[in-house]
Design an enzyme around this catalytic site. Structure first.
Site, PDB file in Angstrom:
ATOM      1  CE1 TYR A 139      87.568 -57.658 -19.731  1.00 57.95           C
ATOM      2  CE2 TYR A 139      89.660 -57.024 -20.120  1.00 57.95           C
ATOM      3  CZ  TYR A 139      88.421 -57.684 -20.596  1.00 57.95           C
ATOM      4  OH  TYR A 139      88.562 -58.459 -21.514  1.00 57.95           O
ATOM      5  CE  LYS A 187      73.356 -65.936 -18.013  1.00 53.19           C
ATOM      6  NZ  LYS A 187      72.979 -66.814 -18.949  1.00 53.19           N
ATOM      7  CG  ASP A 219      72.561 -67.231 -22.595  1.00 51.84           C
ATOM      8  OD1 ASP A 219      71.955 -65.822 -22.717  1.00 51.84           O
ATOM      9  OD2 ASP A 219      72.118 -67.920 -21.902  1.00 51.84           O
ATOM     10  CG  ASP A 243      87.871 -59.230 -24.658  1.00 51.86           C
ATOM     11  OD1 ASP A 243      88.342 -58.837 -25.794  1.00 51.86           O
ATOM     12  OD2 ASP A 243      87.798 -60.476 -24.119  1.00 51.86           O
ATOM     13  CG  ASP A 247      87.950 -62.008 -30.322  1.00 51.22           C
ATOM     14  OD1 ASP A 247      88.436 -60.675 -30.237  1.00 51.22           O
ATOM     15  OD2 ASP A 247      89.007 -62.693 -29.997  1.00 51.22           O
TER      16      ASP A 247
HETATM   17  C1  IPM Z   1      90.956 -56.507 -26.467  1.00 53.40           C
HETATM   18  C2  IPM Z   1      92.142 -57.559 -25.978  1.00 53.40           C
HETATM   19  C3  IPM Z   1      92.403 -56.827 -24.443  1.00 53.40           C
HETATM   20  C4  IPM Z   1      90.815 -56.714 -23.575  1.00 53.40           C
HETATM   21  C5  IPM Z   1      93.273 -57.417 -23.607  1.00 53.40           C
HETATM   22  C6  IPM Z   1      94.341 -57.802 -24.239  1.00 53.40           C
HETATM   23  C7  IPM Z   1      93.686 -56.947 -22.200  1.00 53.40           C
HETATM   24  O1  IPM Z   1      91.338 -58.794 -25.630  1.00 53.40           O
HETATM   25  O2  IPM Z   1      91.289 -55.283 -26.664  1.00 53.40           O
HETATM   26  O3  IPM Z   1      89.961 -57.020 -27.165  1.00 53.40           O
HETATM   27  O4  IPM Z   1      90.642 -57.893 -23.100  1.00 53.40           O
HETATM   28  O5  IPM Z   1      90.177 -55.825 -23.497  1.00 53.40           O
HETATM   29 MN    MN Z   2      89.778 -58.944 -27.318  1.00 54.10          MN
END
Ligand code: IPM
Ligand code: MN
Ligand code: NAD
Length: 365
Positions: A139, A187, A219, A243, A247
């Protein structure tokens, strides 16, 4: 306590309004006085100030005790390069506030267990916390470039020992308050940054003999998250892996809209739900506000250091779910009446206050 609200884009303003509503209702019962301020970020800030993080927004955030962000991201700006997109506003804010440890808890709510994409027997008992390094890796690594002329692009994945050490210490510290188990995800079979990560985490673990450490490749971790999520306690990982895995961990609960986050370790704590601006449902008043509301609970715990207030909100969320209240994303295709974003906020506030009143009468006795 001074809290700056950054509603942002899409469903950001809807869920942050819901969260503010709950904080406003609950805080006075715990003797917490909250002074709110608000500022633009993301696409909304590009439209009004031509900058996804205007100086005035940053100034307000720096002068606060905590910041609550709704979400950023707007399809209208999709063709812009990453350096000027709405999301860059959030990344610049994170860097400026300095919080390097992003805590993303994900656990099974008994009342929601049948909304999970996993079988009940697989998901039951899951209670994990992802500690995501937030200021390093791909990032922020330099150099980075999109060289259109030569049709190439690159990013840099970079970590220093001190960056890994400081986030690892947070993971071990929070593991001590939980089940005392850290899974470090990397990794290291391919990446030098991951070799550094693994060596450093192993060294830090020596100071925590009471905490068990295991290493997993990313993975394999993704696989274990869907086959046996209850095996995890604290998952410690770098920025991009965190990240993606968060999710995945979030949706196990039934919806991405459920997950909260706290970013600590910097000059000002930053709270955000894990989900994005959800352009597909924005403006309809149907977004799930529970991730944003649970972020308020984290704010009360970490910034206000008021465990009772945090517990009240978490109890309010649990009660609302137990009583069958749902937003459409967690309704599971049933025909139960679903609530709007603001109705869900009211129900949670009401049942958080129930918890307060029960506690008060208990003390009176
Ligand atoms: C998160 C989001 C952010 C990230 C983006 C919007 C920059 O996906 O907070 O998970 O990748 O950190
Ligand atoms: Mn995210
Ligand atoms: P997203 O999280 O916005 O949405 C993914 C899916 O989950 C969508 O179907 C959405 O409707 C659903 N969803 C998300 N939050 C929900 C909620 N609270 N209630 C009900 N359903 C919900 O991810 P995306 O579609 O990949 O990204 C959209 C935009 O958001 C992009 O611009 C992205 O960069 C941005 N984003 C921002 C943040 C943030 O601000 N912290 C986080 C992730 C993505």
């Amino acid at each position: 306590m001074k809290v700056t609200i950054l509603p942002g884009d899409g469903i950001g303003p809807e869920v942050s309004e819901a969260a503010v509503r709950v904080l406003t209702d609950i805080a006075p019962h715990f003797g917490i006085e909250v002074e709110f301020d608000q500022a633009d970020i993301g696409g909304a800030a590009i439209s009004r100030h031509d900058d996804p993080l205007p100086a005035e927004t940053l100034e307000k955030c720096i002068g606060s005790d905590a910041v609550l962000l709704g979400a950023v991201g707007d399809p209208q700006f999709e063709s812009l390069p990453p350096s000027v997109r709405p999301e860059k506003g959030l990344l610049r804010l994170r860097a400026a506030l300095g919080g390097f440890a992003n805590l993303r808890p994900s656990s099974a709510f008994p009342a929601l267990i049948d909304s999970s994409p996993l079988k009940r027997s697989v998901f039951e008992g899951t209670d994990l916390l992802i500690v995501r390094e937030l200021l390093g890796g791909l990032y922020f690594g330099e150099p980075r470039e999109f060289d259109r002329e030569n049709a190439t692009a690159f990013n840099t994945m970079r970590y220093s020992t001190s960056e890994v050490e400081r986030v690892a210490k947070i993971a071990f510290d929070v593991a001590r308050l939980r089940k005392k188990r850290v899974t470090s995800v990397d990794k290291a079979n391919v990446l030098e940054t991951s070799q550094l990560w693994r060596e450093t985490v192993t060294r830090v673990s020596v100071d925590y003999p009471d905490v068990e450490l295991e290493h997993l490749y990313v993975d394999a971790c993704a696989m274990h998250l869907v086959t046996n999520p209850s095996r995890f306690d604290v998952i410690l990982t770098e920025n991009l892996f965190g990240d993606i895995l968060s999710d995945e961990a979030a949706v196990l609960t039934g919806s991405l809209g459920m997950l909260a986050s706290a970013t600590i370790g910097g000059s000002v704590d930053l709270y955000e739900p894990v989900h994005g601006s959800a352009p597909d449902i924005a403006g309809k008043g149907i977004a799930n506000p529970l991730g944003a509301i649970a972020s308020i609970a984290m704010l009360l715990r970490h910034t206000a250091r008021n465990e009772a207030a945090a517990n009240a909100i978490e109890t309010g969320i649990e009660r609302a779910l137990e009583l069958g209240f749902r937003t459409s994303d967690i309704a599971g295709g049933t025909d139960i009446k679903t609530l709007s974003t603001s109705e869900m906020a009211s129900v949670v506030a009401e049942h958080s206050l129930d918890a307060v009143h029960i506690a008060a009468s208990y003390h009176a006795v």
